[in-house]
Design a protein around this motif. Structure first.
Motif, PDB file in Angstrom:
ATOM      1  N   ALA A 194       0.831  -1.206   0.000  1.00  0.00           N
ATOM      2  CA  ALA A 194       0.000   0.000   0.000  1.00  0.00           C
ATOM      3  C   ALA A 194       0.863   1.253   0.000  1.00  0.00           C
ATOM      4  N   VAL A 195       1.933   1.244   0.791  1.00  0.00           N
ATOM      5  CA  VAL A 195       2.841   2.401   0.818  1.00  0.00           C
ATOM      6  C   VAL A 195       3.478   2.600  -0.549  1.00  0.00           C
ATOM      7  N   GLY A 196       3.997   1.529  -1.140  1.00  0.00           N
ATOM      8  CA  GLY A 196       4.636   1.638  -2.448  1.00  0.00           C
ATOM      9  C   GLY A 196       3.688   2.119  -3.522  1.00  0.00           C
ATOM     10  N   THR A 197       2.472   1.597  -3.529  1.00  0.00           N
ATOM     11  CA  THR A 197       1.477   1.999  -4.530  1.00  0.00           C
ATOM     12  C   THR A 197       1.106   3.463  -4.363  1.00  0.00           C
ATOM     13  N   LEU A 198       0.930   3.900  -3.116  1.00  0.00           N
ATOM     14  CA  LEU A 198       0.569   5.294  -2.872  1.00  0.00           C
ATOM     15  C   LEU A 198       1.702   6.229  -3.281  1.00  0.00           C
ATOM     16  N   LEU A 199       2.939   5.864  -2.956  1.00  0.00           N
ATOM     17  CA  LEU A 199       4.081   6.704  -3.339  1.00  0.00           C
ATOM     18  C   LEU A 199       4.211   6.780  -4.861  1.00  0.00           C
ATOM     19  N   ALA A 200       4.012   5.652  -5.520  1.00  0.00           N
ATOM     20  CA  ALA A 200       4.147   5.624  -6.981  1.00  0.00           C
ATOM     21  C   ALA A 200       3.086   6.451  -7.680  1.00  0.00           C
ATOM     22  N   SER A 201       1.953   6.681  -7.022  1.00  0.00           N
ATOM     23  CA  SER A 201       0.864   7.448  -7.638  1.00  0.00           C
ATOM     24  C   SER A 201       1.091   8.953  -7.568  1.00  0.00           C
ATOM     25  N   ARG A 202       2.105   9.380  -6.809  1.00  0.00           N
ATOM     26  CA  ARG A 202       2.355  10.809  -6.648  1.00  0.00           C
ATOM     27  C   ARG A 202       3.128  11.353  -7.840  1.00  0.00           C
ATOM     28  N   PRO A 203       2.846  12.592  -8.272  1.00  0.00           N
ATOM     29  CA  PRO A 203       3.567  13.181  -9.403  1.00  0.00           C
ATOM     30  C   PRO A 203       5.039  13.431  -9.102  1.00  0.00           C
ATOM     31  N   ALA A 204       5.388  13.569  -7.825  1.00  0.00           N
ATOM     32  CA  ALA A 204       6.777  13.744  -7.400  1.00  0.00           C
ATOM     33  C   ALA A 204       6.967  12.951  -6.112  1.00  0.00           C
ATOM     34  N   PRO A 205       8.197  12.480  -5.841  1.00  0.00           N
ATOM     35  CA  PRO A 205       8.412  11.713  -4.618  1.00  0.00           C
ATOM     36  C   PRO A 205       8.003  12.514  -3.374  1.00  0.00           C
ATOM     37  N   PRO A 206       7.108  11.972  -2.561  1.00  0.00           N
ATOM     38  CA  PRO A 206       6.636  12.716  -1.384  1.00  0.00           C
ATOM     39  C   PRO A 206       7.539  12.502  -0.172  1.00  0.00           C
ATOM     40  N   ALA A 207       7.361  13.340   0.836  1.00  0.00           N
ATOM     41  CA  ALA A 207       7.969  13.086   2.138  1.00  0.00           C
ATOM     42  C   ALA A 207       7.204  11.943   2.782  1.00  0.00           C
ATOM     43  N   LEU A 208       7.933  11.020   3.401  1.00  0.00           N
ATOM     44  CA  LEU A 208       7.304   9.853   4.022  1.00  0.00           C
ATOM     45  C   LEU A 208       7.654   9.835   5.508  1.00  0.00           C
ATOM     46  N   TYR A 209       6.624   9.800   6.356  1.00  0.00           N
ATOM     47  CA  TYR A 209       6.816   9.778   7.797  1.00  0.00           C
ATOM     48  C   TYR A 209       6.236   8.482   8.364  1.00  0.00           C
ATOM     49  N   VAL A 210       6.882   7.973   9.406  1.00  0.00           N
ATOM     50  CA  VAL A 210       6.375   6.829  10.160  1.00  0.00           C
ATOM     51  C   VAL A 210       6.277   7.289  11.607  1.00  0.00           C
ATOM     52  N   THR A 211       5.100   7.156  12.208  1.00  0.00           N
ATOM     53  CA  THR A 211       4.903   7.738  13.526  1.00  0.00           C
ATOM     54  C   THR A 211       3.935   6.907  14.367  1.00  0.00           C
ATOM     55  N   GLY A 212       3.945   7.156  15.667  1.00  0.00           N
ATOM     56  CA  GLY A 212       3.026   6.482  16.574  1.00  0.00           C
ATOM     57  C   GLY A 212       3.262   6.943  17.986  1.00  0.00           C
ATOM     58  N   HIS A 213       2.230   6.831  18.811  1.00  0.00           N
ATOM     59  CA  HIS A 213       2.288   7.192  20.226  1.00  0.00           C
ATOM     60  C   HIS A 213       2.219   5.922  21.060  1.00  0.00           C
ATOM     61  N   SER A 214       2.973   5.884  22.161  1.00  0.00           N
ATOM     62  CA  SER A 214       2.967   4.765  23.090  1.00  0.00           C
ATOM     63  C   SER A 214       3.441   3.490  22.392  1.00  0.00           C
ATOM     64  N   LEU A 215       2.714   2.385  22.503  1.00  0.00           N
ATOM     65  CA  LEU A 215       3.124   1.152  21.843  1.00  0.00           C
ATOM     66  C   LEU A 215       3.159   1.308  20.330  1.00  0.00           C
ATOM     67  N   GLY A 216       2.351   2.236  19.818  1.00  0.00           N
ATOM     68  CA  GLY A 216       2.435   2.555  18.399  1.00  0.00           C
ATOM     69  C   GLY A 216       3.779   3.153  18.032  1.00  0.00           C
ATOM     70  N   GLY A 217       4.386   3.892  18.982  1.00  0.00           N
ATOM     71  CA  GLY A 217       5.717   4.438  18.754  1.00  0.00           C
ATOM     72  C   GLY A 217       6.776   3.356  18.715  1.00  0.00           C
ATOM     73  N   ALA A 218       6.676   2.374  19.628  1.00  0.00           N
ATOM     74  CA  ALA A 218       7.610   1.252  19.595  1.00  0.00           C
ATOM     75  C   ALA A 218       7.481   0.493  18.278  1.00  0.00           C
ATOM     76  N   LEU A 219       6.252   0.312  17.824  1.00  0.00           N
ATOM     77  CA  LEU A 219       6.008  -0.373  16.559  1.00  0.00           C
ATOM     78  C   LEU A 219       6.551   0.440  15.387  1.00  0.00           C
ATOM     79  N   ALA A 220       6.502   1.769  15.498  1.00  0.00           N
ATOM     80  CA  ALA A 220       7.001   2.634  14.420  1.00  0.00           C
ATOM     81  C   ALA A 220       8.496   2.441  14.190  1.00  0.00           C
ATOM     82  N   THR A 221       9.247   2.123  15.253  1.00  0.00           N
ATOM     83  CA  THR A 221      10.681   1.920  15.044  1.00  0.00           C
ATOM     84  C   THR A 221      10.945   0.684  14.183  1.00  0.00           C
TER      85      THR A 221
END
Length: 401
Positions: free
Chosen positions: A145-172
């Motif tokens: 899904a990430v690759g498909t969404l990035l490929a659909s953009r007219p220019a390479p976008p900024a990509l962030y990975v984020t999360g709070h609490s256990l979501g933050g641990a998972l983000a790493t």
């Protein structure tokens, strides 16, 4: 608004509707979560200022972990937002299974190790198929899904990975996973965690810092207990400074017990770009005689507290039921019940056990009335809004006679 404020807001939206409704399937809950997140992303008063939209969402089997993709078309930015389960120390320990470490396969070395639970959560969230969002991303797992969404953009976008609490641990872990992926346009992720406990051993921390370096950020509250897990939990035994409550002996024993769950394994937090909030304990729970250490712990860890510390608008509060009146009624239902609490919104649904009430009248964010459905015996009264569902409480039990 700063990137930090925006990403914390996106992270704060991840627990939307995390409490399942009675008899609700995972796919139905995923669609309800997506609708709730979309409603909040459209709000101009949040740090996201109505510019972001949800593009993809997946809820793992059992509802334990969640990931969603959001995009800001104008800024050409994409965010991968992760959510863990609950924030209690015991649940976090069980989720992360810190008593056992295993190799993290995405690093290509058996020497780089994460907790057993962190790997399980990573595998669940990266394999779950998309259940809501853009039709073109339907059924895709996270990486595709990430690759498909990035490929659909007219220019390479900024990509962030984020999360709070256990979501933050998972983000790493997800951040390293995407960094090792050949993404369209040569895009590399920027990982920004909030209030995250440790996901891995010292070997993982070293590898993470080496691979992501200047592209990794870590924001945490100096008086939030969760980021100390499982690197230095004993540091919280002497909290809190006045006017906060001091840990009683039972809490000190609990912290020692939680620290022992490591079973000798040494964990370490990433070191790149730390941002420490509330170092002077200037923001704290309202100090009253009834404020306990546990109350302060919950307050300091809450996503809305992090938004406040960052100077960002807070997200809508989850509903909570503080009481119902009358607390008894006939089996055939029909009598009007007054519900008091917080976080009530127009369009709220009130459940008596598994059955919704009728004629809901939300008179304020703290009071509503509803006609009880038919039922039998004692049932939990729960209020559901776009932000979530209230939990059970002894003061929120209605009994059919």
């Amino acid at each position: 608004m700063s990137k930090e404020q925006v990403l914390m807001t996106l992270s704060a939206l991840a627990p939307t509707c995390s409490t399942a409704l009675p008899n609700e399937s995972v796919s139905d809950q995923a669609r309800r979560i997506a609708a709730g997140i979309e409603t909040q992303l459209a709000m101009p008063g949040l740090a996201t200022v109505g510019l972001w939209r949800l593009a993809w969402l997946a809820l793992s089997e059992g509802g334990g972990n969640l990931a969603y993709l959001a995009i800001d078309e104008a800024a050409n930015a994409v965010a991968v937002v992760l959510r863990g389960t609950t924030a209690s120390l015991q649940d976090a320990a069980e989720d992360l299974k810190v008593w056992s470490t295993v190799p993290f396969p995405e690093c290509g070395s058996a020497d780089v190790r994460v907790s057993e639970g962190a790997l399980e959560a990573f595998e669940k969230v990266t394999s779950a198929p998309g259940q809501a969002g853009d039709p073109g991303l339907a059924e895709m797992p996270l990486r595709k899904a990430v690759g498909t969404l990035l490929a659909s953009r007219p220019a390479p976008p900024a990509l962030y990975v984020t999360g709070h609490s256990l979501g933050g641990a998972l983000a790493t872990t997800v951040g390293l996973y995407l960094e090792a992926t050949d993404l369209p346009g040569g895009v590399s992720p920027v990982v920004w965690t909030f209030a995250a406990p440790t996901a891995g051993a010292v070997s993982f921390q070293t590898w993470y810092d080496q691979q992501l370096g200047a592209s990794a950020y870590r924001t945490y509250n100096a008086y939030d207990l969760v980021p100390l897990a499982w690197e230095n939990l004993p540091a919280a035994e002497k909290w809190y400074p006045a006017p906060g409550p001091v840990a009683p002996a039972t809490i000190v024993e609990l912290l020692a017990w939680a620290d022992d769950l490591r079973d000798g394994h040494v964990y370490a937090q990433p070191t790149a770009n730390p941002h420490v909030l509330n170092d002077g304990f200037t923001v704290h729970a309202p100090a009253t005689a009834a404020t306990t250490y546990v109350d302060e712990v919950a307050f300091q860890h809450h996503a809305r507290t992090y938004l406040t510390l960052l100077g960002a608008p807070v997200t809508p509060a989850w509903p909570a039921v503080g009481g119902v009146s009358p607390r008894y009624g006939p089996l055939h239902g029909g009598n009007q019940v007054t519900v008091v609490g917080t976080g009530f919104e127009p369009g709220a649904v009130v459940y008596f056990g598994a059955r919704p009430g009728t004629n809901v009248d939300v008179r304020s964010d703290t009071l509503l009335t509803v006609d009880a459905p038919s039922g039998f015996g004692p049932v939990d009264v729960r209020v559901t809004t776009f932000a979530g569902t209230s939990g059970p409480a002894m003061s929120a039990i209605y009994t059919y006679l």
